[in-house]
Design an enzyme around this catalytic site. Structure first.
Site, PDB file in Angstrom:
ATOM      1  N   ALA A  12      31.085  28.167  38.515  1.00 53.59           N
ATOM      2  CA  ALA A  12      30.112  29.044  37.869  1.00 53.59           C
ATOM      3  C   ALA A  12      30.143  28.912  36.354  1.00 53.59           C
ATOM      4  O   ALA A  12      29.095  28.922  35.701  1.00 53.59           O
ATOM      5  CB  ALA A  12      30.365  30.499  38.270  1.00 53.59           C
ATOM      6  N   ALA A  33      41.644  26.100  31.056  1.00 52.71           N
ATOM      7  CA  ALA A  33      43.102  25.995  30.997  1.00 52.71           C
ATOM      8  C   ALA A  33      43.593  24.586  31.283  1.00 52.71           C
ATOM      9  O   ALA A  33      44.629  24.165  30.766  1.00 52.71           O
ATOM     10  CB  ALA A  33      43.726  26.985  31.980  1.00 52.71           C
ATOM     11  N   VAL A 217      43.417  31.692  28.673  1.00 52.40           N
ATOM     12  CA  VAL A 217      43.035  33.000  28.135  1.00 52.40           C
ATOM     13  C   VAL A 217      44.005  34.063  28.647  1.00 52.40           C
ATOM     14  O   VAL A 217      44.196  34.211  29.860  1.00 52.40           O
ATOM     15  CB  VAL A 217      41.588  33.350  28.520  1.00 52.40           C
ATOM     16  CG1 VAL A 217      41.259  34.790  28.144  1.00 52.40           C
ATOM     17  CG2 VAL A 217      40.622  32.397  27.819  1.00 52.40           C
ATOM     18  N   HIS A 440      38.258  29.889  50.351  1.00 51.24           N
ATOM     19  CA  HIS A 440      37.013  30.397  49.783  1.00 51.24           C
ATOM     20  C   HIS A 440      37.193  31.846  49.349  1.00 51.24           C
ATOM     21  O   HIS A 440      36.455  32.735  49.783  1.00 51.24           O
ATOM     22  CB  HIS A 440      35.886  30.288  50.812  1.00 51.24           C
ATOM     23  CG  HIS A 440      35.693  28.915  51.343  1.00 51.24           C
ATOM     24  ND1 HIS A 440      35.439  28.636  52.668  1.00 51.24           N
ATOM     25  CD2 HIS A 440      35.716  27.709  50.706  1.00 51.24           C
ATOM     26  CE1 HIS A 440      35.323  27.334  52.837  1.00 51.24           C
ATOM     27  NE2 HIS A 440      35.486  26.748  51.659  1.00 51.24           N
ATOM     28  N   ALA A 474      32.969  33.764  41.807  1.00 48.95           N
ATOM     29  CA  ALA A 474      33.073  34.233  43.187  1.00 48.95           C
ATOM     30  C   ALA A 474      33.646  35.633  43.300  1.00 48.95           C
ATOM     31  O   ALA A 474      33.446  36.295  44.325  1.00 48.95           O
ATOM     32  CB  ALA A 474      33.935  33.260  43.994  1.00 48.95           C
ATOM     33  N   THR A 485      31.863  28.277  49.801  1.00 47.93           N
ATOM     34  CA  THR A 485      31.327  29.105  48.715  1.00 47.93           C
ATOM     35  C   THR A 485      30.904  28.342  47.462  1.00 47.93           C
ATOM     36  O   THR A 485      30.395  28.946  46.520  1.00 47.93           O
ATOM     37  CB  THR A 485      32.376  30.157  48.310  1.00 47.93           C
ATOM     38  OG1 THR A 485      33.641  29.515  48.078  1.00 47.93           O
ATOM     39  CG2 THR A 485      32.538  31.198  49.403  1.00 47.93           C
TER      40      THR A 485
END
Length: 509
Positions: A12, A33, A217, A440, A474, A485
């Protein structure tokens, strides 16, 4: 100062960053990362090779508890492209009812008729480009292995499916079709068309997009309740703050809730246990973990030459509905080309999978250390509805091994041990003990109306009780779709990315 910082270059996150950077007036940073491979010729083979998953070289090193008392590896992609860069490249959408259920739960804009344009926009379907429910010019190329490319075991699987009365299904992404046929896959030959290849490759030349790898992060940074950036940690432990007007978390269903908790957003008791100041009490963070429980019927093969570990792992699929179920296409059976490579015994597997899950697991974090991994408890088949339907699917899978062309290829079933019983109750106990993840995970920061105390974000991905913080991955799915997915994650990136780009005022831009 960036206009938007997107955290996580996965399925995404790549889409969000690519769509937002189409606006030359927005300065966008995409933080990842893991490593970034800007050129295809420099991309390692495990990321190119869509014939099989990448298991270790670009992995987060997580584990999970599928059922009580068991632990196993939980592979997740740690690289630009995320899990779309390491997975099996299955390109299924789910059924229209999946998204209509999301909308009926109070999430306007997520019904099938709303998400179909995004599914069409993301794909370049090479087999059905003229179908009204397919796209033909998107960044993700999708095709199906034609009959001449199918391995003998997959040909036998389809032949046995027909003998058992299942209809032929040429396109598993046709909204209302079901049955057995080729898997839709986002690969061209051996090349995996990941989010990094499909979306980022054409976006890299944009001067307003910075792709920053090897950057983990720690947390979102706030001024009051307004998100103003993220604090990151470099490999040597050096910390830095990236300032932004808007932060989009796209770390996936396992890492996004960890970032929320480290930012002070979550269940108050869990946030306090981490030693973090509470910013927003959202008890749904880390809860509602959904997935696809699965097993593998492992078969010993008579002819060792049938097993080629360099061939495609998956080529075919059967989608159908459990007895007396009102959830269409809630079961799936996949022929797996090979199994048990390390033991050297020639084997393949047939995998029964539960596609509509009632039960839920949870994810918890026990340390605010950015290197700490979450504890993942799936609790597969604790819900008796799940155990019964997956048990039925196991029995249906065993029917492939008893007679017909697939049975003629095998000398016996290695797992499960059929001498221990083959009744529905026997298989339910088997599922409750041995069910594993289809990998998933979703739902751990679910979207829902503000009246839902378990909802973490609204229907536009905006985190409740704070400003200028969005989740797009997700984790916002209220329930797992009846499909792998990855395509749904691309669709989520398309939906939220377009909303931010075209309605920036809705997001504080």
């Amino acid at each position: 100062m960036y206009d938007v910082v997107v955290v996580g270059a996965g399925s995404a996150g790549c889409v969000v960053a690519a769509r937002l950077s189409e606006n030359p007036n927005l300065r966008v940073a995409l933080l990842e990362a893991g490593p970034d491979y800007a050129l295809l010729r420099e991309t390692p083979f495990d990321l190119i090779n869509a014939h099989n998953n990448s298991y270790r070289d670009h992995d987060w090193g997580m584990d999970y508890e599928p059922t009580q008392g068991r632990r196993d590896r939980f592979p997740r992609g740690r690289v630009t492209g995320g899990s779309s860069a390491v997975n099996t490249a299955i390109a299924l959408r789910g059924v229209p009812e999946d998204y209509d259920e999301w909308a009926a739960a109070g999430n306007a804009g997520w019904a099938w008729e709303d998400v179909l344009p995004a599914f069409k926009r993301l794909e370049r379907d090479l087999d059905f480009p003229g179908a009204p429910y397919h796209g033909d010019s998107g960044p993700i190329s999708i095709r199906r292995h034609p009959p001449g490319e199918l391995l003998p075991q997959h040909q036998a699987f389809l032949a046995r499916s027909a003998d058992l009365g299942y209809p032929q299904c040429a396109d598993a992404n046709a909204p209302w079709d079901w049955g057995a046929g080729p898997q839709p896959m986002n690969k061209l030959g051996r090349l995996r068309i990941s989010a990094a290849i499909g979306y980022l490759a054409p976006a890299r030349l944009r001067p307003n997009l910075d792709i920053i790898s090897a950057t983990t992060v720690r947390r979102a940074v706030f001024a009051g309740t307004k998100c103003v950036g993220v604090e990151v940690e470099k490999p040597g432990g050096e910390r830095e703050v990236f300032n932004a007007k808007l932060v989009v978390l796209s770390g996936g269903a396992l890492m996004t809730p960890c970032m929320l908790l480290r930012s002070g957003i979550g269940d108050p008791a869990e946030v306090a246990h981490l030693g973090v100041k509470l910013l927003a009490a959202r008890t749904g963070v880390g809860k509602n973990l959904a997935d696809h429980p699965a097993l593998a019927v492992v078969c010993d093969v008579k002819d060792a030459s049938l097993i080629d570990y360099d061939a495609p792992l998956i080529q075919t699929i059967l989608r159908y509905t459990a007895p007396n179920s009102d959830k269409r296409c809630d079961l799936q059976i996949e022929q797996i080309s090979f199994a048990n490579r390390s033991a050297g015994v020639p084997q393949f597997a047939i995998a029964p999978v539960l596609e509509y899950q009632y039960g839920r697991g949870q994810l918890t974090l026990h340390s605010a250390d950015v290197q700490a991994r979450p504890q993942i408890e799936n609790r597969f088949c604790e819900d008796p509805r799940d155990a019964q339907r997956l048990a039925n699917c196991v029995l249906d899978t065993l029917a492939f091994t008893r007679e017909g062309p697939l049975a003629e290829m095998i000398s016996g079933v290695r797992f499960p041990d059929l001498s221990r019983g083959c009744t529905l109750q026997d298989m339910q106990r088997l599922c409750q003990k041995f069910a594993g993840s289809g990998y998933h995970p979703c739902g751990t920061a679910k979207m829902g109306p503000k009246e839902d105390d378990q909802a973490v974000v609204d229907a536009r991905g905006r985190v409740y009780q704070v400003e200028n913080l969005v989740v797009a991955d997700a984790s916002i799915m209220p329930s797992v779709p009846r499909a792998n997915t990855n395509l749904t994650c691309f669709m989520i990136g398309e939906r939220i990315g377009e909303w931010i780009r075209t309605e920036p005022h809705q997001y504080g831009l």
